[in-house]
Design an enzyme around this catalytic site. Structure first.
Site, mmCIF file in Angstrom:
data_model
loop_
_atom_site.group_PDB
_atom_site.id
_atom_site.type_symbol
_atom_site.label_atom_id
_atom_site.label_comp_id
_atom_site.label_asym_id
_atom_site.label_seq_id
_atom_site.Cartn_x
_atom_site.Cartn_y
_atom_site.Cartn_z
ATOM 1 C CB CYS A 14 -0.982 -0.005 1.165
ATOM 2 S SG CYS A 14 -0.262 -0.285 2.800
ATOM 3 C CB SER B 31 3.215 -0.049 5.192
ATOM 4 O OG SER B 31 4.491 -0.091 5.812
ATOM 5 C CG ASP B 32 6.222 2.963 -0.106
ATOM 6 O OD1 ASP B 32 7.377 2.594 0.161
ATOM 7 O OD2 ASP B 32 5.939 3.583 -1.142
ATOM 8 C CB CYS B 33 9.883 2.362 3.566
ATOM 9 S SG CYS B 33 10.314 0.712 2.959
ATOM 10 C CB SER C 252 3.306 4.445 4.379
ATOM 11 O OG SER C 252 3.041 3.083 4.546
#
Length: 765
Positions: A259, A292-294, A296
């Protein structure tokens, strides 16, 4: 640097040294479920005869809550009491094994890996078998590096976002603007990465389709991805942004979806239960984990201020369906969220169970990796000659010839001197784009061309920014004036377009246009313009110039880019690449806000829409444009003129006039037809050719002007002909998305396009 082959014995010795050193240093397990440790090997989660779910349940039952939260983050700590080593989930493999993620590194043992073209150029090949072949090589090299302790098993690639706006800095990472092409790329590359053979649920490596969803603004005029709210209609979401992710999960069986940072219609994607649990896991049945994107999760709390406290942020993301946090946020705040009752321990259990099952499928809990499938892979399997040749072939297949007045192909025998000019003329690092790894070696454009003819090199500008201080016109024009032919290599690099940097202009950077024009005017012989970039440029001045004989776009062509360019220019390979994006005029960037997410045009305000499917304005070059050194002719062999939709008795459309019917139900079961086309190479040179099948549907539900139904790559000798068959699934391929996000089959006249060939069929009840 060229790679020396190393034998299996050297690999085993190196692995033993790495592991022995690790054990001596840390006194922690090097791999899980060590068969030599009777206590550990007796655990249920180490029993390979059990299902992954049963093994995960056994492991879960042995953990405390404090231990469980350690499995919610990418930097997974070791758990010595259960014989489980530390694991880093974050590795990258966008177009080759990358050093960007902390899970992967290079060393003297494996100093580099094969660096393929950026996906935007690979996509231009429109060759689905190539997408998969690249994935297979990348996963082999990844496993080889894993076996010597240099890489993980979970790779957060590919990027399958739609290249919606030409200014996007990360468009280079994607397969382009078309949902079907992006879907085919996703399925091909993911299958190549993951397929362990044998038809089992095992994974060679675990891929990840990102960034879900409607993510395509990084940093444009101060608008940043961390706080951007993408306002997207349900129609555009389901018609444009979601299809690649749906295909990736359903058809590609991807092991992970990431995401994104942005919000969609006011909600952070990583905290949107409808998008995560509802769609990815519910509707599409993801067999894997959601990451998750880093940072986020941290971003939605600290930057977007979406929750009042960190415990709420931990609770809402996990409850929404997030399984793994790239970052430390969930490790820091999940226990507190459970303690205050905002999250149940069973929510945590569900998340880490999804993570455990993926690790089970990868063999992480199966003991010594040297004794497992792929255990024999090692340094000898990285940067092999065949892998490097595939990188060159991928670049050859992707390179797009946009203009040719007859100067190409060049004859090496008749050229005594070639001027090679431009800020990218001797590019090396620029060719491999971003999310890169150390390549096996480089072949720059200058080196590739110089291997065929004598060259004189002048950069023209010291960098792609090409400001007044860096412009070196005099030397460049002198070189062109005395050469038999001039090759100008211009374009961009990561200082112009990249993650966290979008463009504001579609013109060539700085004074590159002046350099091109001055060199073209001074040149004694033909001028070949080569554009190296991820995104498109307005090069109308060059397209219309009589002084410029040919134009090529080479994307970021990977480690062998210069060799591939030479193969094309000298006619050793016939160009067959096609543009995967629309090239807009510069005025588009002046008139259209990058943050306007609408795909469809609005005539009342002059909004022109986006991508070839909806855009109503002028183009510099169109999606699918690309020339060859030969000519291909198409003729229709067979296609129906009438197709009847067999609706159930009593359906309202039997008595009422309907513009469309549902693209689901019994009437869709076997509703398909075949289109057969004859393709003939009518020229004098063998070549590859992409056959596009487009459809223009009836004007209902603001349908696209045309959309791609399928594409096939054929290779034909001069004079040879072949038949290309497309099977058209009416409800899947001819459907459009209505205003509420529902797929509908438009009734009435559909026009099929193949090149200049058109065929009309009537779809009726």
């Amino acid at each position: 640097m060229a790679m020396a082959a190393r034998g299996v014995l050297a690999m085993v010795v190196a692995v033993a040294v790495v592991w022995c050193n690790n054990v001596a240093r840390a006194q922690t397990p090097v791999f899980a479920c060590d068969a030599s440790n009777a206590t550990v090997s007796g655990y249920g989660f180490c029993d390979r005869t059990k299902s992954s779910a049963a093994r995960a349940a056994d492991l879960l039952g042995r953990l405390t809550l404090a231990e469980k939260v350690g499995f919610l983050v990418n930097k997974q700590a070791a758990l010595p009491r259960l014989g489980i080593p530390a694991y880093e989930w974050w590795s990258e493999a966008l177009h080759g094994v990358s050093y960007v993620g902390p899970g992967t590194r290079f060393s003297t043992l494996v100093p580099g890996a094969t660096s393929f073209p950026q996906p935007i150029l690979t996509a231009a090949s429109f060759n689905a078998s190539l997408f998969r072949a690249i994935g297979e090589v990348v996963s082999t090299e990844a496993r080889a590096m894993h076996n010597v302790g240099l890489a993980g098993l979970t790779f957060w690639s590919p990027n399958i976002n739609i290249f919606r706006d030409p200014r996007w800095g990360r468009g280079q990472e994607t397969p382009g603007e078309d949902p079907l092409l992006a879907s085919k790329y996703a399925v091909g590359y993911v299958t190549g990465l993951q397929d362990a053979g044998g038809g089992s649920d095992a994974l060679k490596v675990a891929a990840c389709c990102k960034h879900y969803t409607a993510y395509d603004v990084d940093n444009w005029k101060g608008v940043e991805r961390y706080t951007f709210d993408a306002v997207v209609s349900q129609q555009d979401l389901d018609d444009t942004f979601q299809p690649p992710f749906k295909s990736c999960v359903i058809d590609g069986n991807v092991a992970s979806v990431m995401c994104s940072y942005n919000k969609v219609n006011g909600k952070p994607t990583c905290a949107d239960k409808d998008l995560l649990s509802g769609v990815i896991r519910g509707d599409w049945k993801l067999n894997g984990y959601i990451v998750s994107d880093c940072d986020s999760v941290d971003v939605l709390y600290n930057n977007q201020h979406y929750t009042k406290n960190p415990e709420d942020a931990a609770a809402i993301t996990i409850k929404s369906g997030l399984d793994l946090n790239c970052g430390n946020f969930l490790a820091q705040h999940t226990v507190a969220a459970v303690q205050v009752g905002k999250l149940s321990e069973s929510d945590v259990d569900r998340a880490i169970t999804n993570n455990f099952i993926v690790l089970m499928r990868l063999g992480f809990f199966d003991g010594d990796p040297r004794k497992l499938p792929f255990g024999s892979l090692g340094p000898k399997d990285v940067c092999t000659s065949s892998n490097q040749e595939l990188a060159r072939e991928a670049a050859r297949q992707g390179i797009v010839l946009l203009k040719n007045t007859g100067a190409l192909p060049l004859s090496a025998k008749s050229i005594k001197s070639m001027a090679v000019i431009g800020p990218n003329a001797n590019a090396s690092f620029t060719m491999i784009g971003n999310y890169e790894g150390t390549p096996c070696k480089y072949t720059t454009p200058l080196q590739g061309l110089g291997a065929n003819v004598a060259t004189v090199y002048q950069p023209g500008c010291t960098n792609v920014g090409c400001s007044g201080n860096s412009l070196q016109l005099s030397a460049a024009t002198q070189a062109a004036a005395s050469a038999d032919v001039t090759v100008l290599v211009v374009g961009a690099d990561q200082s112009v377009e990249r993650e966290s940097l979008d463009r504001t202009s579609l013109l060539l950077p700085g004074q590159q246009p002046q350099l091109v024009s001055a060199v073209a005017n001074a040149s004694r012989g033909p001028v070949i313009l080569v554009v190296m970039s991820g995104g498109p440029f307005d090069i109308s001045f060059a397209k219309s110039s009589d002084k410029i004989s040919a134009i090529l776009w080479v994307g970021y062509p990977g480690e062998a880019g210069g060799a591939a360019l030479a193969d094309i220019l000298f006619g050793y390979h016939n160009p067959g690449g096609r543009l995967p994006v629309t090239w807009y005029p510069a005025s588009f960037a002046d008139k259209v806000s990058m943050t306007d997410m609408r795909m469809r045009p609005d005539s009342s305000t002059g909004y022109p829409g986006r991508t070839y499917r909806f855009y109503t304005g002028d183009t510099v070059y169109a999606f699918g444009d690309g020339l060859s050194y030969t000519k291909f002719a198409h003729s229709l062999v067979s296609a129906p003129e009438q197709v009847a939709v067999q609706l159930a008795e009593g359906h309202a459309c039997h008595t009422e006039h309907c513009f469309s019917v549902e693209a689901a139900g019994e009437h869709c079961g076997s509703l398909s037809f075949d289109v057969h086309l004859r393709v003939r190479n009518a020229g004098g040179m063998a070549g590859g050719h992409t056959v596009f099948l487009f459809s223009s549907p009836p004007s209902v539900h603001s349908a696209p002007a045309k959309h791609l139904l399928g594409f096939e790559k054929v290779s034909l000798e001069p004079g040879q002909a072949g038949v290309v068959a497309f099977k058209v699934d009416v409800c899947k391929d001819l459907s459009v998305v209505d205003e509420l996000g529902n797929r509908k089959v438009a009734l009435g006249s559909h026009t099929l396009h193949v090149g200049d060939l058109k065929h009309t069929l009537n779809l009726r009840v």
